[in-house]
Motif scaffolding. Structure first.
Motif, PDB file in Angstrom:
ATOM      1  N   LEU A 269      20.168  12.240  -9.612  1.00 42.61           N
ATOM      2  CA  LEU A 269      21.189  11.213  -9.433  1.00 42.61           C
ATOM      3  C   LEU A 269      22.531  11.768  -9.883  1.00 42.61           C
ATOM      4  O   LEU A 269      22.744  12.015 -11.071  1.00 42.61           O
ATOM      5  N   MET A 270      23.418  11.972  -8.928  1.00 39.28           N
ATOM      6  CA  MET A 270      24.732  12.499  -9.274  1.00 39.28           C
ATOM      7  C   MET A 270      25.598  11.400  -9.864  1.00 39.28           C
ATOM      8  O   MET A 270      25.360  10.215  -9.634  1.00 39.28           O
ATOM      9  N   LYS A 271      26.601  11.802 -10.629  1.00 40.15           N
ATOM     10  CA  LYS A 271      27.491  10.839 -11.271  1.00 40.15           C
ATOM     11  C   LYS A 271      28.837  10.727 -10.565  1.00 40.15           C
ATOM     12  O   LYS A 271      29.635   9.880 -10.922  1.00 40.15           O
ATOM     13  N   GLU A 272      29.078  11.579  -9.574  1.00 39.99           N
ATOM     14  CA  GLU A 272      30.345  11.515  -8.844  1.00 39.99           C
ATOM     15  C   GLU A 272      30.422  10.212  -8.059  1.00 39.99           C
ATOM     16  O   GLU A 272      29.409   9.601  -7.740  1.00 39.99           O
ATOM     17  N   ASP A 273      31.629   9.811  -7.692  1.00 39.18           N
ATOM     18  CA  ASP A 273      31.843   8.514  -7.050  1.00 39.18           C
ATOM     19  C   ASP A 273      31.728   8.531  -5.530  1.00 39.18           C
ATOM     20  O   ASP A 273      31.958   7.515  -4.885  1.00 39.18           O
ATOM     21  N   ASN A 274      31.398   9.658  -4.937  1.00 38.41           N
ATOM     22  CA  ASN A 274      31.144   9.751  -3.490  1.00 38.41           C
ATOM     23  C   ASN A 274      32.404   9.519  -2.668  1.00 38.41           C
ATOM     24  O   ASN A 274      32.329   9.090  -1.523  1.00 38.41           O
ATOM     25  N   GLN A 275      33.556   9.807  -3.221  1.00 28.63           N
ATOM     26  CA  GLN A 275      34.831   9.583  -2.541  1.00 28.63           C
ATOM     27  C   GLN A 275      35.461  10.926  -2.187  1.00 28.63           C
ATOM     28  O   GLN A 275      35.873  11.670  -3.066  1.00 28.63           O
ATOM     29  N   THR A 276      35.541  11.240  -0.886  1.00 29.02           N
ATOM     30  CA  THR A 276      36.134  12.489  -0.428  1.00 29.02           C
ATOM     31  C   THR A 276      37.624  12.294  -0.204  1.00 29.02           C
ATOM     32  O   THR A 276      38.055  11.289   0.357  1.00 29.02           O
TER      33      THR A 276
ATOM     34  N   GLU B 262      27.381  16.856  -5.012  1.00 30.34           N
ATOM     35  CA  GLU B 262      28.069  16.523  -6.264  1.00 30.34           C
ATOM     36  C   GLU B 262      29.098  17.599  -6.612  1.00 30.34           C
ATOM     37  O   GLU B 262      30.222  17.292  -7.022  1.00 30.34           O
ATOM     38  N   ILE B 263      28.726  18.857  -6.438  1.00 27.37           N
ATOM     39  CA  ILE B 263      29.661  19.950  -6.722  1.00 27.37           C
ATOM     40  C   ILE B 263      30.811  19.920  -5.719  1.00 27.37           C
ATOM     41  O   ILE B 263      31.972  20.108  -6.087  1.00 27.37           O
ATOM     42  N   PHE B 264      30.500  19.684  -4.431  1.00 27.55           N
ATOM     43  CA  PHE B 264      31.553  19.558  -3.421  1.00 27.55           C
ATOM     44  C   PHE B 264      32.543  18.466  -3.821  1.00 27.55           C
ATOM     45  O   PHE B 264      33.764  18.658  -3.746  1.00 27.55           O
ATOM     46  N   LEU B 265      32.035  17.300  -4.228  1.00 27.70           N
ATOM     47  CA  LEU B 265      32.926  16.203  -4.606  1.00 27.70           C
ATOM     48  C   LEU B 265      33.819  16.575  -5.794  1.00 27.70           C
ATOM     49  O   LEU B 265      35.004  16.246  -5.827  1.00 27.70           O
ATOM     50  N   TYR B 266      33.245  17.277  -6.773  1.00 24.64           N
ATOM     51  CA  TYR B 266      34.031  17.740  -7.915  1.00 24.64           C
ATOM     52  C   TYR B 266      35.141  18.671  -7.420  1.00 24.64           C
ATOM     53  O   TYR B 266      36.309  18.518  -7.786  1.00 24.64           O
ATOM     54  N   GLN B 267      34.766  19.642  -6.580  1.00 25.72           N
ATOM     55  CA  GLN B 267      35.754  20.596  -6.068  1.00 25.72           C
ATOM     56  C   GLN B 267      36.833  19.889  -5.256  1.00 25.72           C
ATOM     57  O   GLN B 267      38.014  20.201  -5.386  1.00 25.72           O
ATOM     58  N   ASN B 268      36.413  18.964  -4.416  1.00 24.64           N
ATOM     59  CA  ASN B 268      37.342  18.240  -3.558  1.00 24.64           C
ATOM     60  C   ASN B 268      38.337  17.432  -4.399  1.00 24.64           C
ATOM     61  O   ASN B 268      39.540  17.453  -4.139  1.00 24.64           O
ATOM     62  N   LYS B 269      37.836  16.751  -5.401  1.00 19.55           N
ATOM     63  CA  LYS B 269      38.686  15.920  -6.266  1.00 19.55           C
ATOM     64  C   LYS B 269      39.746  16.752  -6.981  1.00 19.55           C
ATOM     65  O   LYS B 269      40.863  16.290  -7.201  1.00 19.55           O
ATOM     66  N   HIS B 270      39.404  17.993  -7.325  1.00 23.60           N
ATOM     67  CA  HIS B 270      40.323  18.859  -8.069  1.00 23.60           C
ATOM     68  C   HIS B 270      41.114  19.811  -7.172  1.00 23.60           C
ATOM     69  O   HIS B 270      41.818  20.692  -7.674  1.00 23.60           O
TER      70      HIS B 270
END
Length: 191
Positions: free
Chosen positions: A66-73, A141-149
Motif C-alpha cells: 500500500l503506497m502512501k503517495e496521493d496518486n496525483q500526477t 509510488e516512486i514515479f509519483l514521488y519523482q513527478n511531484k519533485h
C-alpha cells in the motif's frame, strides 16, 4: 530452475541497491518510501525463496503493498538541468536515488513477469504472479514521488492531440470472417 534463480538473485540485487542508496538519501519522504519498499520486498523474497525451495504454497500469503503517495500526477514541462553522468559522489541527490530505485523495481517486475509466464510449478507461479502487481504499485509510488519533485516530468498534450489519440481506436463490429482451416494450407508456409 534457472528463471527462479534469476528472479531471486534479481530480488537480492534490488535489496542490496536499496541498502547502498539509503546512505545518500536526504529527503525524509524518499527515505520512508525506500524503507517501506525494502521491508516489503524482503518479506516477499523470504516467501518466494521458501516456495521455490519446497515447491509448495508458502507458509504465509503474499502481501499487498500500500503506497502512501496521493496518486496525483503533475502534467507539464518546466525548464530543468539536462541529465548527464555523475562527475563525483557529491553529485548524488534524491532525484538520482529515486531514479535508480525506479529502474531497479521496473527491471525486477519485468523479470518476474517473464519468469512467471513459463513457471511449471503452479505454487511458485501464483506467488510470482501475485507479487508482480505489488512491484507495479511500488514503481508507481516512486514515479509519483519523482513527478511531484520535478524529477520525472510528464508532457501535457493539447486538447486536440489528446482527442485524436483517444479516438484512434474503435471497437470491433460483428463477427470476423475467419478463413477456413483445411489443414494443408498452414503446412505450405512451413517449407
Amino acid at each position: 530452475m534457472f528463471d527462479m534463480h534469476e528472479v531471486l538473485v534479481g530480488t537480492i540485487n534490488v535489496l542490496d541497491q536499496f541498502i547502498m542508496l539509503r546512505q545518500f538519501v536526504q529527503d525524509q519522504e524518499l527515505l520512508g518510501i525506500l524503507d517501506r519498499q525494502y521491508q516489503f520486498i524482503l518479506s516477499q523474497y523470504n516467501l518466494t525463496a521458501e516456495c521455490f525451495k519446497t515447491g509448495s504454497e508458502p507458509s504465509q500469503k503474499t502481501a499487498t503493498y500500500l503506497m502512501k503517495e496521493d496518486n496525483q500526477t503533475v502534467y507539464g514541462m518546466k525548464p530543468s538541468q539536462p541529465h548527464k553522468p555523475l562527475q563525483s559522489m557529491t553529485d548524488i541527490n534524491d532525484g538520482l536515488i529515486s531514479r535508480q530505485m525506479l529502474v531497479s523495481i521496473k527491471a525486477q517486475a519485468s523479470m518476474m513477469t517473464m519468469a512467471s509466464l513459463e513457471m511449471t510449478n503452479p505454487a511458485v507461479r501464483r506467488v510470482l504472479s501475485a507479487q508482480i502487481q505489488q512491484f507495479v504499485e511500488m514503481a508507481f509510488e516512486i514515479f509519483l514521488y519523482q513527478n511531484k519533485h520535478g524529477y520525472y516530468q510528464v508532457p501535457q498534450l493539447n486538447t486536440q492531440d489528446m482527442q485524436n489519440m483517444l479516438n484512434a481506436f474503435a471497437p470491433a463490429q460483428g463477427q470476423p470472417q475467419m478463413p477456413p482451416n483445411n489443414g494443408s494450407m498452414g503446412q505450405q508456409g512451413l517449407h
